[in-house]
Design an enzyme around this catalytic site. Sequence first.
Site, PDB file in Angstrom:
ATOM      1  N   ASP A 439       0.852  -1.195   0.000  1.00  0.00           N
ATOM      2  CA  ASP A 439       0.000   0.000   0.000  1.00  0.00           C
ATOM      3  C   ASP A 439       0.886   1.243   0.000  1.00  0.00           C
ATOM      4  O   ASP A 439       1.803   1.366   0.800  1.00  0.00           O
ATOM      5  CB  ASP A 439      -0.905  -0.001   1.238  1.00  0.00           C
ATOM      6  CG  ASP A 439      -1.899   1.158   1.191  1.00  0.00           C
ATOM      7  OD1 ASP A 439      -2.974   0.960   0.628  1.00  0.00           O
ATOM      8  OD2 ASP A 439      -1.576   2.230   1.724  1.00  0.00           O
ATOM      9  N   ILE A 440       0.615   2.162  -0.959  1.00  0.00           N
ATOM     10  CA  ILE A 440       1.388   3.405  -1.041  1.00  0.00           C
ATOM     11  C   ILE A 440       0.972   4.312   0.133  1.00  0.00           C
ATOM     12  O   ILE A 440      -0.222   4.610   0.306  1.00  0.00           O
ATOM     13  CB  ILE A 440       1.159   4.115  -2.378  1.00  0.00           C
ATOM     14  CG1 ILE A 440       1.583   3.197  -3.535  1.00  0.00           C
ATOM     15  CG2 ILE A 440       1.922   5.423  -2.433  1.00  0.00           C
ATOM     16  CD1 ILE A 440       1.279   3.766  -4.904  1.00  0.00           C
ATOM     17  N   GLU A 482      -4.619   2.143  -4.406  1.00  0.00           N
ATOM     18  CA  GLU A 482      -3.164   2.248  -4.346  1.00  0.00           C
ATOM     19  C   GLU A 482      -2.531   0.983  -3.777  1.00  0.00           C
ATOM     20  O   GLU A 482      -1.388   1.013  -3.321  1.00  0.00           O
ATOM     21  CB  GLU A 482      -2.757   3.457  -3.502  1.00  0.00           C
ATOM     22  CG  GLU A 482      -3.127   3.381  -2.027  1.00  0.00           C
ATOM     23  CD  GLU A 482      -4.527   3.927  -1.759  1.00  0.00           C
ATOM     24  OE1 GLU A 482      -4.820   4.275  -0.621  1.00  0.00           O
ATOM     25  OE2 GLU A 482      -5.335   4.010  -2.721  1.00  0.00           O
TER      26      GLU A 482
END
Length: 560
Positions: A439-440, A482
């Site tokens: 996950d960004i 994301e």
Amino acid sequence: MLLLLVVFCAQLLYTDHNQSKKDINEKLKNLSNRMDELVRNSDNLNYSTIEILSIINQKDKADQDKNFEIYTQILSRQKNFSAIHTGYEDGSFYEVINLDIDEKLKEDYNASELDKWLLIKIDGQNIDKKEVILYDENLNETSKIVEENSYDPTKRPWYEMAISSENKSIKTPPYKFSHINSYGLTFSKELNGSKNVVSVDFLIEDFKNIFKNNLNQENIDMFLFKEDRSTIFAITKDNNLLLDFFEENKELKEFENANVIDIKGKKYIVQIAKLHNPNIDEYIIFFADYKKIIAPYFSQTFQIILSLVIICLIMILLIVYFSKIIVAPIFKLVQESKKIKDRKYGNILKVDSSILEVSILSNSFLDMSKSIYEYQQSLEEKVEQRTKELNLKNEELFKISITDKLTGLYNRVKLDKVLQENMSLSLRYENIFSVIIIDIDFFKKINDNFGHQVGDDVLKEVATILNKNIRDVDTLGRWGGEEFLVVCPETLKESAKELALKLNRVIKFHKFSTYTNNVTISVGVASCGLKDSSYDDIISNADTALYRAKKEGRDRVEVF
């Protein structure tokens, strides 16, 4: 023709019988899957409720009256809950009961028609007494008495299971409730290591109602039972049916697919399915009345046979009539058509007949023979060209169907397929595989502060970097938003962690083309275990690890 009709009808009956058994087997499987899904959905709702209760519940028993209004609100909304209660380590007890669940409750506690709620309170400092308080629908107290008490919550199965569950929500096997003549289940959870347990009671009778709406009770009997062959509940016209079945059938695996058996002189189609409950071994068994279930198939087959017999009789009469008029000209037309087949277009002759249609057809043969060869050649070329174009389009469509449009990585459809393939290999050969969820960090801020175009650029560059740094055997895809997912076949947890750490580093030190700041990622790693029966379990574990990585400050790798 009559002989062929007899042979065809016999074959049709045989085929229909086998097909009907396959259809019924498939229907029972679908029914068991639907029932299993109902159980899981019900359990998930109940687990969610108990998790909420464990968060909002007052841990100090001195503040337990603050829970009263919350308990009544939940019981009002969740009609299948009969009671909510909290048991304390010192023997204290606090329970709110919906009096509408059982008429005998009102009688036992001398409640009036206006009384809605029953509150039972036991103080651990005065364990021999309990307070019994009645309330109306508006939560106004209507009566209160103090009685002798022999109830100890710490000895109840829900309390003992919750305390030994390491702060996880639990579901008890069915047991008889102490205050009503009914069986039910209890969902419980310890309040954060406090030795105090909050619980909700769920009546078996309400559980049965969930199934009744999805079951044809005229043709099918259903039992839910535990591995020790004890019945949890049944929807049946014959309560002894399951006992009669177990007298002559011991192996449950023999009925994973539908089998036809005889029980006490009556035929049943029987199928058993194990529910996906990780805590308790529970099974559903279906007894389908063979005659009633199979009857529609045979009725349909006999209608088809009757129709065929009628059609054959009509055809015989028509053949006798038309053979005198058109058989000879038609035979000549057949000979001429063979010439067309052999491409002898110059030798085709006209067929004279008193039947106008035959004459027209003969002339058509003559005209057709002049151009059919050129047309055939042209058609073959077009078909070949269209086939090539269609194959190219099919390849493009397949690629589009499994590809994320923005990043060019695999999408959720492809990832689900890869996960299922690895899960199947794990279940069959005990192969270990791992998943990495990425996950960004603070991606929303990138979109909010720099715009969605920059956000899209970051997503595409992250996808490219991840794709370059995974192994050839790994599968990378966009999991959603994301988030990205890496499936690592035949990979132990330690190796997956090393890969996750590598990916974390390369992202952190990459200079993005349109985004001036550094980008970091949080990573969760999980591997399949011998107890995992579905890849959803591994994904859930990886999500848990990812959540921990975010909670611990992001830009890190956590392993479940």
